[in-house]
Design a protein around this motif. Structure first.
Motif, mmCIF file in Angstrom:
data_model
loop_
_atom_site.group_PDB
_atom_site.id
_atom_site.type_symbol
_atom_site.label_atom_id
_atom_site.label_comp_id
_atom_site.label_asym_id
_atom_site.label_seq_id
_atom_site.Cartn_x
_atom_site.Cartn_y
_atom_site.Cartn_z
ATOM 1 N N MET A 1 0.825 -1.214 0.000
ATOM 2 C CA MET A 1 0.000 0.000 0.000
ATOM 3 C C MET A 1 0.857 1.261 0.000
ATOM 4 O O MET A 1 0.367 2.338 -0.302
ATOM 5 C CB MET A 1 -0.906 0.032 1.236
ATOM 6 C CG MET A 1 -1.931 -1.062 1.297
ATOM 7 S SD MET A 1 -3.049 -1.016 -0.100
ATOM 8 C CE MET A 1 -3.898 0.520 0.225
ATOM 9 N N ILE A 2 2.124 1.132 0.402
ATOM 10 C CA ILE A 2 2.967 2.331 0.488
ATOM 11 C C ILE A 2 3.468 2.675 -0.905
ATOM 12 O O ILE A 2 4.176 1.891 -1.516
ATOM 13 C CB ILE A 2 4.169 2.088 1.418
ATOM 14 C CG1 ILE A 2 3.676 1.641 2.783
ATOM 15 C CG2 ILE A 2 5.022 3.329 1.525
ATOM 16 C CD1 ILE A 2 4.788 1.279 3.737
ATOM 17 N N PRO A 3 3.114 3.836 -1.436
ATOM 18 C CA PRO A 3 3.612 4.186 -2.768
ATOM 19 C C PRO A 3 5.107 4.468 -2.723
ATOM 20 O O PRO A 3 5.648 4.911 -1.704
ATOM 21 C CB PRO A 3 2.826 5.442 -3.128
ATOM 22 C CG PRO A 3 2.272 5.956 -1.865
ATOM 23 C CD PRO A 3 2.258 4.860 -0.862
ATOM 24 N N GLY A 4 5.773 4.195 -3.834
ATOM 25 C CA GLY A 4 7.226 4.328 -3.897
ATOM 26 C C GLY A 4 7.710 5.722 -3.530
ATOM 27 O O GLY A 4 8.786 5.873 -2.972
ATOM 28 N N GLU A 5 6.898 6.744 -3.823
ATOM 29 C CA GLU A 5 7.416 8.100 -3.607
ATOM 30 C C GLU A 5 7.575 8.440 -2.124
ATOM 31 O O GLU A 5 8.367 9.301 -1.772
ATOM 32 C CB GLU A 5 6.524 9.127 -4.301
ATOM 33 C CG GLU A 5 5.080 8.965 -4.001
ATOM 34 C CD GLU A 5 4.213 9.820 -4.918
ATOM 35 O OE1 GLU A 5 2.995 9.724 -4.793
ATOM 36 O OE2 GLU A 5 4.747 10.561 -5.745
ATOM 37 N N VAL A 6 6.831 7.709 -1.251
ATOM 38 C CA VAL A 6 6.998 7.951 0.181
ATOM 39 C C VAL A 6 8.399 7.543 0.625
ATOM 40 O O VAL A 6 8.970 8.121 1.543
ATOM 41 C CB VAL A 6 5.913 7.174 0.966
ATOM 42 C CG1 VAL A 6 6.131 7.295 2.455
ATOM 43 C CG2 VAL A 6 4.536 7.673 0.599
ATOM 44 N N LEU A 7 8.957 6.539 -0.063
ATOM 45 C CA LEU A 7 10.228 5.978 0.382
ATOM 46 C C LEU A 7 11.428 6.776 -0.114
ATOM 47 O O LEU A 7 12.536 6.564 0.366
ATOM 48 C CB LEU A 7 10.349 4.539 -0.119
ATOM 49 C CG LEU A 7 9.154 3.648 0.214
ATOM 50 C CD1 LEU A 7 9.319 2.292 -0.419
ATOM 51 C CD2 LEU A 7 9.007 3.512 1.712
ATOM 52 N N LEU A 8 11.218 7.671 -1.068
ATOM 53 C CA LEU A 8 12.359 8.341 -1.689
ATOM 54 C C LEU A 8 13.224 9.046 -0.660
ATOM 55 O O LEU A 8 14.434 8.843 -0.605
ATOM 56 C CB LEU A 8 11.871 9.363 -2.729
ATOM 57 C CG LEU A 8 11.137 8.827 -3.939
ATOM 58 C CD1 LEU A 8 10.665 9.975 -4.803
ATOM 59 C CD2 LEU A 8 12.051 7.930 -4.731
ATOM 60 N N ILE A 9 12.604 9.872 0.154
ATOM 61 C CA ILE A 9 13.389 10.728 1.035
ATOM 62 C C ILE A 9 14.003 9.957 2.194
ATOM 63 O O ILE A 9 15.210 10.053 2.423
ATOM 64 C CB ILE A 9 12.551 11.942 1.466
ATOM 65 C CG1 ILE A 9 12.530 12.878 0.270
ATOM 66 C CG2 ILE A 9 13.131 12.617 2.681
ATOM 67 C CD1 ILE A 9 11.496 13.899 0.282
ATOM 68 N N PRO A 10 13.202 9.149 2.923
ATOM 69 C CA PRO A 10 13.847 8.393 4.004
ATOM 70 C C PRO A 10 14.970 7.484 3.507
ATOM 71 O O PRO A 10 16.042 7.454 4.123
ATOM 72 C CB PRO A 10 12.711 7.565 4.595
ATOM 73 C CG PRO A 10 11.476 7.999 3.969
ATOM 74 C CD PRO A 10 11.762 8.953 2.888
ATOM 75 N N ASN A 11 14.755 6.804 2.409
ATOM 76 C CA ASN A 11 15.812 5.923 1.917
ATOM 77 C C ASN A 11 17.034 6.713 1.474
ATOM 78 O O ASN A 11 18.166 6.272 1.649
ATOM 79 C CB ASN A 11 15.292 5.071 0.754
ATOM 80 C CG ASN A 11 14.494 3.896 1.246
ATOM 81 O OD1 ASN A 11 14.466 3.624 2.442
ATOM 82 N ND2 ASN A 11 13.834 3.202 0.346
#
Lengths: 406, 412
Positions: free
Chosen positions: A248-258
């Motif tokens: 459910m988590i879209p990829g764009e949420v992960l951009l900054i934390p990763n």
């Protein structure tokens, strides 16, 4: 009879719609390929040119002969001591034509134009030009600019010029390479694009990234999918639900934390940054789990009773039977990794770590108005996938279709 | 050896992996760094648990608790030592392999197979999701400045940010335009292809190739087709000089202008430039829809059609009353996948209009996030955008489920 007519009309309509649609779908590819073998002047025409000069067999012959004189009949070049002779058919009388080798703009010293001896002689039916390389260097290209008085009639150069412009009483004809060789002529834009940006390095980075992701991703997903499908371990259901939840988590949420994590690890601008975050794929685990579940449970029970360990079960029984599923996931994973732009754009800075897509994106900015080279670079960027598609057409299509059935 | 718990090995394994990960995270400065007195307190607690376990239930758990205590001691200082439990689990399993009950073996191997993926997904997918929310609560997280906790301030700013609303409405139009168009065109092509046409392979390849083409290269080609001076489209339409990708006028505004209706803002619709990008996107995604829908069509039993044809149904009636309802699960799947994908559109927009177009007329949410995070280095504000997008997608997916699923006819 009427129903037969209606049937035929219906079929004709179906084919007409499908062909029209297919034409629209295919047109950008045709336009990309056609532009990639055009000279800048051909590309920049208000009226589209359907068959570029570089695709005409008459020019191929001349390109091959000129290339052979300059060095090599396939890839041309201008080798030391070689003489390239070029004939322009021109009827009638007129002043002597002028010819020169253009210098790169802003160059203080250009060995190619200074080290080439040019001879112009009148022969029956036209003019012959010969270019002799008096240096000790081999040049990739032999660019030539020819001013031919307009008083000549029936002017026909042996090799079609890449650009013709009017300059006062003269025709100004330009060749970007007068000793191209066959491939050097047809694939001129490809070769120049290849030299204009480090595409070899881009391909290397892309293939290492996508290849590692596929191999390691397959291994991880094959193991985890098997555990979720065929091993009854405590905590299986909650963990599986957790994994499904991450979809459910879209990829764009992960951009900054990763990105922050990678920065703290000091992994930015390395292969780690390109590969590691996307190694494990919930989609792959899910796909392979479905695949293992379609295999009969009795198979595993029987092997288990015969004393096979779970490792044997996975690598000797389940994996060989799940090859179609593995191929599906492998293709998906490779496509995703190879075609990605956003993530590599974020985590790489130096040109050495650019993937093909980031390199192409940078090239779009740098190529400016040379659309021939840009289209050649685009063609090169999509070539590996398209070639792969034609080799494994069925697996591609079935793989994509399978991904949709849950 | 009966005293050994079959779940001992997996528990030790899990502890080891989590211990290693948390020690690494603490070493990188995520979360409270477990050092000094706190580390000793934790170790003491672990030892206490071990002692209690030994007193209450002599056996496997004692060993586990002892390993836990040791790892707890080592964790903050030496992250690699926290991997000792993993090694311990393997040694335990190796020693007990032949005496372990079936359930113990399943527990051990199940976790061994799952842990590598689970650890990667926890580190790169689950925790970052939470971390994104966490950093969105701070003022300007970046590598240079010291940040300060500001609560939901970023979200408050976001809701008054005209650019965010611009990006949101652009993305909204993108979804509304591309997803239904893609599904309708895809259904049309798939239905026609399913009519036992000759050259199915050729047609399928034609429709499918754009999907496997990299968006960067495809965008470059379409930029060339849309070129104002030398573009093919302008020659075809006889509109020389029309700059497709730099025309910020809304399409609805253009359509209604002759009628004397002036539309502005959101109701002006997506700009011409954005519609040009949408056309390219539909072209790109159509093949995927066609392949999925074709697979869906082929799973519809032929008997239904034959029965209906005997009853004298026309071609149109067959499509309307058999194909469309029986295809609805596939269509529904495509609608959800399409929505999620369309909400994250970036590549083609970034390549074709790198600056977000004229007056931000092609700015999408992901592009705004990219600009805020990686151009302006404002990670917290960008995270606030990301978290908001997550909730919007979640809400729309659930809404779609409620609204559309009622119309979905599942077979059997």
């Amino acid at each position: 009879m009427a129903s037969r007519l209606r049937f035929l009309l219906g079929r004709a309509l179906i084919y007409a719609v499908l062909t029209a649609g297919g034409g629209i779908m295919a047109f950008p590819f045709y336009w990309m390929l056609a532009t990639s073998v055009k000279s800048p002047q051909e590309a920049q025409q208000a009226e589209p040119i359907w068959v570029p000069q570089r695709m005409r067999p008459a020019n191929w012959q001349a390109a091959m002969r000129l290339g052979a004189e300059g060095g090599n009949r396939w890839w041309g070049g201008f080798a030391p001591g070689r003489t390239v002779t070029f004939f322009v058919a021109a009827g009638g009388e007129g002043p002597r034509p002028r010819v020169r080798i253009p210098k790169p703009p802003g160059a203080f010293h250009d060995p190619r134009s200074e080290g080439t001896r040019i001879a112009v002689e009148r022969v029956p039916g036209g003019w012959r030009f010969s270019f002799t390389n008096t240096t000790h260097r081999r040049f990739r290209l032999l660019p030539v600019v020819l001013y031919l008085p307009k008083s000549y009639r029936a002017v026909r150069p042996e090799l079609a010029p890449d650009a013709v412009r009017s300059a006062g009483d003269y025709w100004r004809m330009e060749w970007v390479n007068l000793s191209p060789g066959l491939f050097g002529y047809v694939f001129h834009n490809y070769r120049e694009a290849w030299h204009a940006a480090p595409f070899a390095r881009y391909f290397y980075v892309s293939f290492v990234t996508a290849g590692t992701q596929v191999v390691v991703g397959l291994f991880l997903a094959a193991m985890a999918g098997f555990a979720f499908a065929r091993v009854r371990f405590p905590g299986r259901e909650p963990v599986f639900l957790l994994l499904l939840g991450t979809m459910m988590i879209p990829g764009e949420v992960l951009l900054i934390p990763n990105y922050i994590v990678l920065a703290k690890l000091g992994w930015l601008d390395t292969f780690y940054a390109l590969i590691v975050p996307w190694l494990a794929s919930v989609f792959g685990i899910f796909l392979l789990r479905q695949f293992y579940r379609s295999l009969p449970q009795d198979l595993f029970d029987a092997a288990r009773i015969d004393g096979a360990s779970y490792l044997t079960l996975l690598f000797r029984i389940a994996l060989p039977l799940a090859v179609p599923g593995l191929v599906t996931f492998g293709i998906f994973n490779f496509l995703g990794a190879y075609n990605a732009l956003l993530w590599p754009l974020i985590v790489t800075q130096s040109p050495e770590m650019r993937t093909v897509q980031v390199g192409l994106q940078a090239f779009i900015g740098e190529a400016g108005s040379d659309y021939g080279q840009l289209m050649a670079a685009s063609t090169m960027a999509i070539l590996p996938i398209v070639v792969g598609y034609f080799f494994a057409q069925r697996q591609f299509v079935e793989g994509i279709a399978r991904s949709g059935i849950k | 050896m009966k005293r050994f718990d079959p779940y001992l090995a997996p528990a030790v394994l899990g502890f080891g992996v989590l211990g290693f990960l948390s020690a690494e995270a603490a070493g990188l400065g995520f979360g409270p760094g477990v050092t000094g007195p706190l580390a000793w307190a934790l170790a003491a607690l672990a030892l206490l648990v071990a002692a209690l376990g030994a007193y209450r239930r002599p056996g496997g758990w004692t060993l586990f608790a002892l390993i836990a205590a040791l790892a707890g001691l080592a964790g903050p200082a030496r992250p690699l030592l926290a991997l000792a439990p993993v090694l311990a689990a393997f040694l335990l399993y190796g020693g007990l392999r032949h005496r372990l009950p079936e359930r113990g073996a399943a527990a051990f191997w199940g976790w061994v197979f799952v842990w590598p993926s689970l650890a990667l997904i926890l580190v790169w997918h689950v925790l970052p999701g939470l971390f994104a929310f966490y950093i969105s609560l701070f003022n300007k997280v970046s590598f240079i400045t010291q940040s300060r906790f500001v609560g939901l301030l970023n979200y408050r700013i976001l809701f008054h940010d005209p650019l965010f609303w611009r990006a949101m409405s652009n993305t909204f139009w993108y979804v509304v335009f591309t997803v239904p168009t893609g599904i309708l065109l895809g259904t049309l092509v798939a239905v026609l292809l399913n009519e036992r046409v000759r050259g199915l392979g050729l047609f399928r390849t034609l429709y499918f190739l754009p999907y496997i083409t990299a968006l960067t290269a495809a965008a470059a080609v379409w930029m060339w087709i849309y070129h104002p001076e030398f573009g093919f489209l302008n020659w075809l339409l006889g509109t020389p000089g029309f700059d497709w990708l730099h025309t910020p006028d809304g399409v609805f505004a253009l359509l209604f202008r002759p009628l004397g209706v002036r539309l502005a803002g959101f109701w002006a619709g997506p700009s011409v430039a954005f519609v040009a990008i949408m056309a390219m996107s539909v072209w790109h995604l159509l093949g995927y829809n066609v392949v999925i829908l074709l697979a869906g069509l082929q799973s519809i039993p032929r008997q239904y059609y034959e029965a209906a044809m005997i009853d004298g149904a026309s071609w149109w009636q067959l499509q309307r009353h058999i194909t469309w309802p029986l295809l609805s699960p596939t269509t529904f799947f495509l609608a959800i996948i399409g929505l999620i994908g369309a909400f994250q559109v970036f590549t083609q927009v970034y390549v074709m209009t790198p600056t977000g177009g004229v007056l931000n007329d092609t700015l999408t949410l992901t592009m705004y996030l990219y600009n805020k995070g990686f151009r302006d280095s404002d990670f917290s504000y960008a995270s606030a955008i990301a978290v908001t997008v997550f909730w919007v997608i979640l809400f729309l997916t659930l809404l779609q489920r409620r609204v559309l699923e009622r119309r979905v006819t599942y077979g059997e």
